[in-house]
Write an enzyme that holds these catalytic residues in place. Structure first.
Site, PDB file in Angstrom:
ATOM      1  CE1 TYR A  76      18.726  32.345  26.129  1.00  0.00           C
ATOM      2  CE2 TYR A  76      17.915  32.964  24.404  1.00  0.00           C
ATOM      3  CZ  TYR A  76      18.610  32.488  24.985  1.00  0.00           C
ATOM      4  OH  TYR A  76      20.140  32.484  24.729  1.00  0.00           O
TER       5      TYR A  76
ATOM      6  NE  ARG B 125      19.209  28.231  30.302  1.00  0.00           N
ATOM      7  CZ  ARG B 125      19.976  26.806  30.660  1.00  0.00           C
ATOM      8  NH1 ARG B 125      19.270  25.650  30.349  1.00  0.00           N
ATOM      9  NH2 ARG B 125      21.232  27.113  31.178  1.00  0.00           N
TER      10      ARG B 125
ATOM     11  CD  GLN C 168      31.616  31.379  31.552  1.00  0.00           C
ATOM     12  OE1 GLN C 168      31.688  31.308  31.248  1.00  0.00           O
ATOM     13  NE2 GLN C 168      31.721  30.492  33.173  1.00  0.00           N
TER      14      GLN C 168
ATOM     15  CB  VAL D   1      21.260  34.059  32.176  1.00  0.00           C
ATOM     16  CG1 VAL D   1      22.500  34.757  31.455  1.00  0.00           C
ATOM     17  CG2 VAL D   1      21.249  33.214  31.432  1.00  0.00           C
TER      18      VAL D   1
ATOM     19  CG  HIS E 105      27.781  35.385  28.964  1.00  0.00           C
ATOM     20  ND1 HIS E 105      28.460  34.201  29.233  1.00  0.00           N
ATOM     21  CD2 HIS E 105      28.658  35.985  29.019  1.00  0.00           C
ATOM     22  CE1 HIS E 105      29.352  33.906  29.071  1.00  0.00           C
ATOM     23  NE2 HIS E 105      29.498  34.879  28.527  1.00  0.00           N
TER      24      HIS E 105
ATOM     25  CB  THR F 217      32.779  27.178  33.617  1.00  0.00           C
ATOM     26  OG1 THR F 217      32.918  27.742  32.161  1.00  0.00           O
ATOM     27  CG2 THR F 217      34.022  27.037  34.343  1.00  0.00           C
TER      28      THR F 217
HETATM   29  P1  OAD Z   1      29.372  24.419  29.424  1.00  0.00           P
HETATM   30  O1  OAD Z   1      27.509  23.930  28.896  1.00  0.00           O
HETATM   31  O2  OAD Z   1      29.705  25.357  28.546  1.00  0.00           O
HETATM   32  O3  OAD Z   1      29.567  23.989  30.795  1.00  0.00           O
HETATM   33  C1  OAD Z   1      29.292  23.559  32.210  1.00  0.00           C
HETATM   34  C2  OAD Z   1      30.208  22.634  32.698  1.00  0.00           C
HETATM   35  O4  OAD Z   1      30.295  22.602  34.159  1.00  0.00           O
HETATM   36  C3  OAD Z   1      31.098  21.606  32.592  1.00  0.00           C
HETATM   37  O5  OAD Z   1      32.785  21.830  32.032  1.00  0.00           O
HETATM   38  C4  OAD Z   1      30.147  20.045  33.046  1.00  0.00           C
HETATM   39  O6  OAD Z   1      31.431  19.198  32.447  1.00  0.00           O
HETATM   40  C5  OAD Z   1      30.324  20.533  33.935  1.00  0.00           C
HETATM   41  N1  OAD Z   1      29.058  20.466  35.035  1.00  0.00           N
HETATM   42  C6  OAD Z   1      28.533  19.164  34.598  1.00  0.00           C
HETATM   43  N2  OAD Z   1      28.064  19.168  36.254  1.00  0.00           N
HETATM   44  C7  OAD Z   1      28.052  19.563  36.667  1.00  0.00           C
HETATM   45  C8  OAD Z   1      28.367  19.762  38.300  1.00  0.00           C
HETATM   46  N3  OAD Z   1      27.126  19.676  39.249  1.00  0.00           N
HETATM   47  N4  OAD Z   1      29.186  20.466  39.358  1.00  0.00           N
HETATM   48  C9  OAD Z   1      30.423  21.447  38.988  1.00  0.00           C
HETATM   49  N5  OAD Z   1      30.605  21.032  37.567  1.00  0.00           N
HETATM   50  C10 OAD Z   1      29.648  20.356  36.468  1.00  0.00           C
HETATM   51  O7  OAD Z   1      28.131  26.060  30.901  1.00  0.00           O
HETATM   52  P2  OAD Z   1      29.786  27.629  30.724  1.00  0.00           P
HETATM   53  O8  OAD Z   1      30.900  26.963  31.016  1.00  0.00           O
HETATM   54  O9  OAD Z   1      29.119  27.958  32.076  1.00  0.00           O
HETATM   55  O10 OAD Z   1      26.990  32.329  27.078  1.00  0.00           O
HETATM   56  O11 OAD Z   1      28.994  28.133  29.136  1.00  0.00           O
HETATM   57  C11 OAD Z   1      29.895  29.303  29.180  1.00  0.00           C
HETATM   58  C12 OAD Z   1      28.624  30.130  27.998  1.00  0.00           C
HETATM   59  O12 OAD Z   1      28.485  29.118  26.937  1.00  0.00           O
HETATM   60  C13 OAD Z   1      27.128  30.077  29.383  1.00  0.00           C
HETATM   61  O13 OAD Z   1      26.689  31.716  29.712  1.00  0.00           O
HETATM   62  C14 OAD Z   1      26.571  30.917  27.935  1.00  0.00           C
HETATM   63  C15 OAD Z   1      27.013  29.298  26.414  1.00  0.00           C
HETATM   64  O14 OAD Z   1      26.296  29.540  25.408  1.00  0.00           O
HETATM   65  C16 OAD Z   1      26.178  32.694  26.448  1.00  0.00           C
HETATM   66  O15 OAD Z   1      24.987  32.003  26.979  1.00  0.00           O
HETATM   67  C17 OAD Z   1      26.278  34.093  25.976  1.00  0.00           C
END
Ligand code: OAD
Length: 254
Positions: free
Chosen positions: A66, A69, A100, A102, A118, A195
């Site tokens: 962390y 990050r 979502q 952080v 989150h 997402t």
């Molecule tokens: P993910 O890492 O699951 O997904 C990221 C998404 O961003 C994917 O669908 C990619 O295709 C997309 N992506 C990548 N590059 C991109 C770009 N330049 N423009 C637009 N989209 C792009 O991330 P989250 O959906 O945020 O939770 O994940 C949800 C939660 O899972 C996070 O908040 C975290 C994680 O575990 C916690 O930490 C509780």
């Protein structure tokens, strides 16, 4: 390609919700949770650090991840997507950002009152008594000089300080969740940006918005299945948001 329907709905919208995931910060150099990690953390799965059990089992490894990050976020800048989202706020009567993420890149791009479902990398607290803790800025060398960093100790109870993020198995902050849900159910346009929609309950929000009659638009470079009532704009968040802004309001972020 931004469709006429989406631009028209945006022009007519009274309340727009922008819902972001890690993909919105990807172009700022913050790896998403599904990206294959390189370098120091290449053999690790980010999900393995995202539980209270993982922290208690190996606090220094988890805290090191962390801090790495947090260091990346502190040295990152808002990208074209964050800037376009902040700009959108000046074109619509009401804009709510629900994230979502952080990091604080929406705030640094100019959005106020961002709803963080989150939590935040910038609000650490004691794992035992919950008291908030202030962290110094990471030094340049940190944490690239090694993966493990011993977490600071709580000044009140001497417990370990943990990141102020929501981990798997934990409740979302009640006020953030109820505000996010209310906005999703009240808005007329819901933009879901970067997402994977794989983590609940956050991933419920687009469905709630759709169920309450909003126009739901997904922006992502990776296509996934959506219902026939939803819209998909395929491409990077910065490119698609700037295009949407230009086509809807004839404007480009400065
Ligand atoms: P993910 O890492 O699951 O997904 C990221 C998404 O961003 C994917 O669908 C990619 O295709 C997309 N992506 C990548 N590059 C991109 C770009 N330049 N423009 C637009 N989209 C792009 O991330 P989250 O959906 O945020 O939770 O994940 C949800 C939660 O899972 C996070 O908040 C975290 C994680 O575990 C916690 O930490 C509780």
């Amino acid at each position: 390609m931004a469709t006429n329907t989406v631009t028209q709905r945006l022009q007519e919208a009274k309340h727009v919700v922008v819902f972001t995931g890690a993909g919105a910060s990807a172009e700022s150099g913050i790896p998403t949770f599904r990206d294959a990690l390189v370098g120091l953390w290449e053999r690790f799965d980010p999900a393995q650090f995202a539980t209270p059990e993982a922290f208690r089992a190996d606090p220094s490894l988890c805290w090191g991840w962390y801090e790495w990050r947090r260091n990346k976020v502190i040295h990152a800048q808002p990208n074209g997507a964050h800037i376009a989202i902040a700009e959108l706020a000046s074109h619509v009567p009401r804009l709510t950002v629900v994230t979502q993420n952080v990091d604080d890149l929406h705030e640094r791009a100019g959005n106020q009152d961002v709803i963080h479902l989150h939590g935040s990398l910038h609000s650490p607290k004691c794992i035992d008594c919950g008291i908030a803790h202030t962290l110094p800025l990471p030094t340049d060398a940190l944490p690239e000089n090694g993966r493990r960093i011993e977490p600071p100790r709580c000044t009140a109870c001497n417990g370990y300080v943990r990141p102020g993020v929501v981990w798997f198995g934990e409740m979302l902050p009640e006020d953030a969740w109820s505000a996010g849900l209310a906005a999703a159910e009240e808005c007329d346009v819901f933009l879901s940006i970067g997402t994977s929609g794989s983590v609940y309950p956050a991933a419920e929000l687009p469905l709630r918005a759709l169920g309450h009659g909003a126009t739901v638009v997904h922006i992502n470079p990776e296509r996934f299945d959506i219902s026939s009532q939803e819209h998909f704009l395929e491409g990077a968040a910065s490119v698609m948001m700037q295009k949407l802004l230009r086509e809807s309001f004839g404007d480009l972020p400065a």
